[in-house]
Design an enzyme around this catalytic site. Structure first.
Site, PDB file in Angstrom:
ATOM      1  N   ASN A 225     -39.499  55.419 -64.687  1.00 25.84           N
ATOM      2  CA  ASN A 225     -40.283  54.257 -64.951  1.00 25.84           C
ATOM      3  C   ASN A 225     -39.792  52.899 -65.633  1.00 25.84           C
ATOM      4  O   ASN A 225     -39.639  51.886 -65.099  1.00 25.84           O
ATOM      5  CB  ASN A 225     -41.698  54.604 -65.449  1.00 25.84           C
ATOM      6  CG  ASN A 225     -42.601  55.401 -64.601  1.00 25.84           C
ATOM      7  OD1 ASN A 225     -42.378  55.527 -63.286  1.00 25.84           O
ATOM      8  ND2 ASN A 225     -43.521  56.082 -65.005  1.00 25.84           N
ATOM      9  N   CYS A 268     -18.435  53.581 -73.437  1.00 26.88           N
ATOM     10  CA  CYS A 268     -19.268  53.062 -72.420  1.00 26.88           C
ATOM     11  C   CYS A 268     -20.767  53.493 -72.620  1.00 26.88           C
ATOM     12  O   CYS A 268     -21.719  52.424 -72.598  1.00 26.88           O
ATOM     13  CB  CYS A 268     -18.914  54.008 -71.282  1.00 26.88           C
ATOM     14  SG  CYS A 268     -17.529  53.519 -70.624  1.00 26.88           S
TER      15      CYS A 268
END
Ligand SMILES: NC(=O)c1ccc[n+]([C@@H]2O[C@H](COP(=O)([O-])OP(=O)(O)OC[C@H]3O[C@@H](n4cnc5c(N)ncnc54)[C@H](O)[C@@H]3O)[C@@H](O)[C@H]2O)c1
Length: 438
Positions: A225, A268
């Site tokens: 979500n 990263c």
């Protein structure tokens, strides 16, 4: 088998109907007289696909009885499942009063019973509940000893409302936490035919697994979500994004990254998480879960530093420095953060990482050490043995056969090992060991 079920709510009513369908004789027990009346008349107290028909059939078959007489239910059955509610208090604590009360009455009934009986808790409870609440309550009320005079187990329930009968027949896994071989065998006789693995483990692992599973499901939904709101804000359809996420069964939908261990780092993950949450901020999209990830990672690093500080010694050896095994990349390595914090606190540190050999380092990593962490570069030594010889506390941030061998040979009684990767080696008697998640 003759089985009693205590608590005919959602879990109990489904289990009762399915066990009776499978040929068992089931006695349902509840304190709510309306529920008992409903079942007597062939109606299920819950709304669920297929449950009304199934309840009608099993009640008509005569294999289902209901009662509020605990003593009779225990006397007339050999196995009891307890699935009373464990509702949340306003502060998140669990209300254990239903479990306590039902165990008191089951214990009193066991006192009057000669034959062996097995009690299985199916309600979702915090780790420690079976041993600290259920076992003593049953033993006190029955005058008997659990795992000797009666069987005791915790078996987490994985039914989902809406698909409960299907879930009963195809559970993801059957987990039984018990010290009683006899209880495990009784449960294997009831559930062993199901098309899934049947695992017998410790009570604590079984109790914690249920919480971990539910938390994982909640985290997955929230992740999808939050990605959804972020994607929408940049005019991307998150349903497509998440469908592609799910296609990667190497790194995404797989056991990858699901082993407890040390904090993440590298060039990263932290950078891209920051970029993503910043993207949300600039578009007024609130993402508390993604925004909390780096803070949680820092808390994990803090836990390692706290464990080292328990060592009451200034001499610390660190094995490993790069952000993961097999690389010399030090950028945002959590072990670099640990080293810097320990240096700041005045620890006398030596570090070895087989991949981070200063004379061999080139390019970005060499520059990073020379410019950003020259103070750490000076503490690097040439072998794992040197680190173990130097430290009274050894922080193990890197595993592998070579490290294991050096630890097995070099650890002494004086050592405290702080292990963030899960090595097997243990020091001799007198030494201490602290695993970060175990
Ligand atoms: N609902 C789910 O999908 C689900 C799935 C897995 C696990 N669980 C867990 O299973 C447990 C039960 O959940 P539920 O949704 O079935 O609860 P529920 O509240 O629907 O039902 C609990 C039942 O226990 C009865 N009860 C209370 N005290 C009793 C006593 N002393 N003797 C006999 N009966 C008594 C109540 O009258 C009620 O009918 C909870 O711990 C829950 O977290 C629920």
């Amino acid at each position: 088998m003759k089985i009693s079920i205590f608590g005919l709510g959602y879990v109990g009513a489904v289990s009762m109907a399915c066990l009776a369908r499978d040929g068992h004789e089931v006695t349902g027990v509840d304190v709510d007289p309306h529920k008992l009346d409903m079942i007597r008349s062939g109606r299920s107290p819950i709304v669920e696909e297929g449950i009304q028909d199934l309840t009608r059939e099993v009640v008509a078959s005569g294999r289902v009885q209901v009662t509020n007489d605990v003593a009779a239910a225990i006397r007339d059955t050999e196995l009891s499942f307890v699935c009373v509610g464990t509702p949340s208090g306003p502060n998140g604590s669990q209300d254990m009063s239903y479990i306590r009360r039902v165990m008191e009455s089951i214990g009193a009934a066991l006192a009057k019973k000669q034959a062996f009986h097995t009690v299985v808790l199916r309600s979702t409870v915090q780790p420690g509940t079976l041993d600290e609440l259920v076992r003593p309550t049953l033993e006190k009320a029955s005058g008997k000893v659990a795992d000797r005079d009666f069987g005791l187990a915790f078996q987490p329930e994985f039914l989902r409302e809406g698909t409960s009968i299907k879930d009963y027949d195809r559970p993801p896994i059957t987990i039984v936490g018990t010290r009683s071989t006899r209880a495990a065998e009784v449960l294997r006789a009831v559930f062993g035919h199901l098309p899934c693995e049947f695992v017998v483990t410790s009570v604590g692992v079984a109790e914690m697994q249920k919480y971990a599973a539910n938390a994982f499901h909640a985290v997955k939904i929230t992740f999808a979500n939050e990605i959804g709101r972020l994607a929408r804000a940049v005019n991307v359809d998150a349903r497509e994004v998440m469908a592609l996420i799910c296609k990667d069964t190497h790194l995404n939908i797989s056991p990858a990254y699901l082993r407890p261990g040390f904090a993440f780092g590298g060039s990263c993950l932290p950078k891209d998480l920051r970029a993503l949450t910043y993207m949300g901020k600039t578009r007024d999209v609130v993402t508390p879960m993604l925004g909390g990830v780096l803070g949680s990672n820092r808390a994990h690093i803090d836990a390692a530093i706290d464990a080292v500080m328990q060592g009451e010694t200034r001499r610390v050896g660190m094995i490993g420095l790069s952000f993961k095994k097999g690389t010399d990349d030090l950028r945002e390595s959590p072990l670099v953060s640990v080293a810097e914090r320990l240096i700041g606190k005045g620890y006398d540190l030596r570090i070895f990482d087989p991949e981070v050999n200063l004379s061999r380092l080139i390019g970005a990593n060499k520059r990073f050490i020379e410019q950003s962490i020259p103070h750490i570069g000076k503490l690097m030594v040439g072998s794992c043995e040197e680190v173990v010889r130097h430290g009274d506390t050894i922080l193990v941030g890197l595993g592998g056969k070579d490290v294991e061998a050096v630890l097995a040979a070099g650890l002494q009684a004086k050592h405290l090992v702080v292990d963030v990767v899960g090595v097997a080696a243990r020091g001799p008697a007198g030494s201490r060991y602290h695993g970060i998640c175990w």
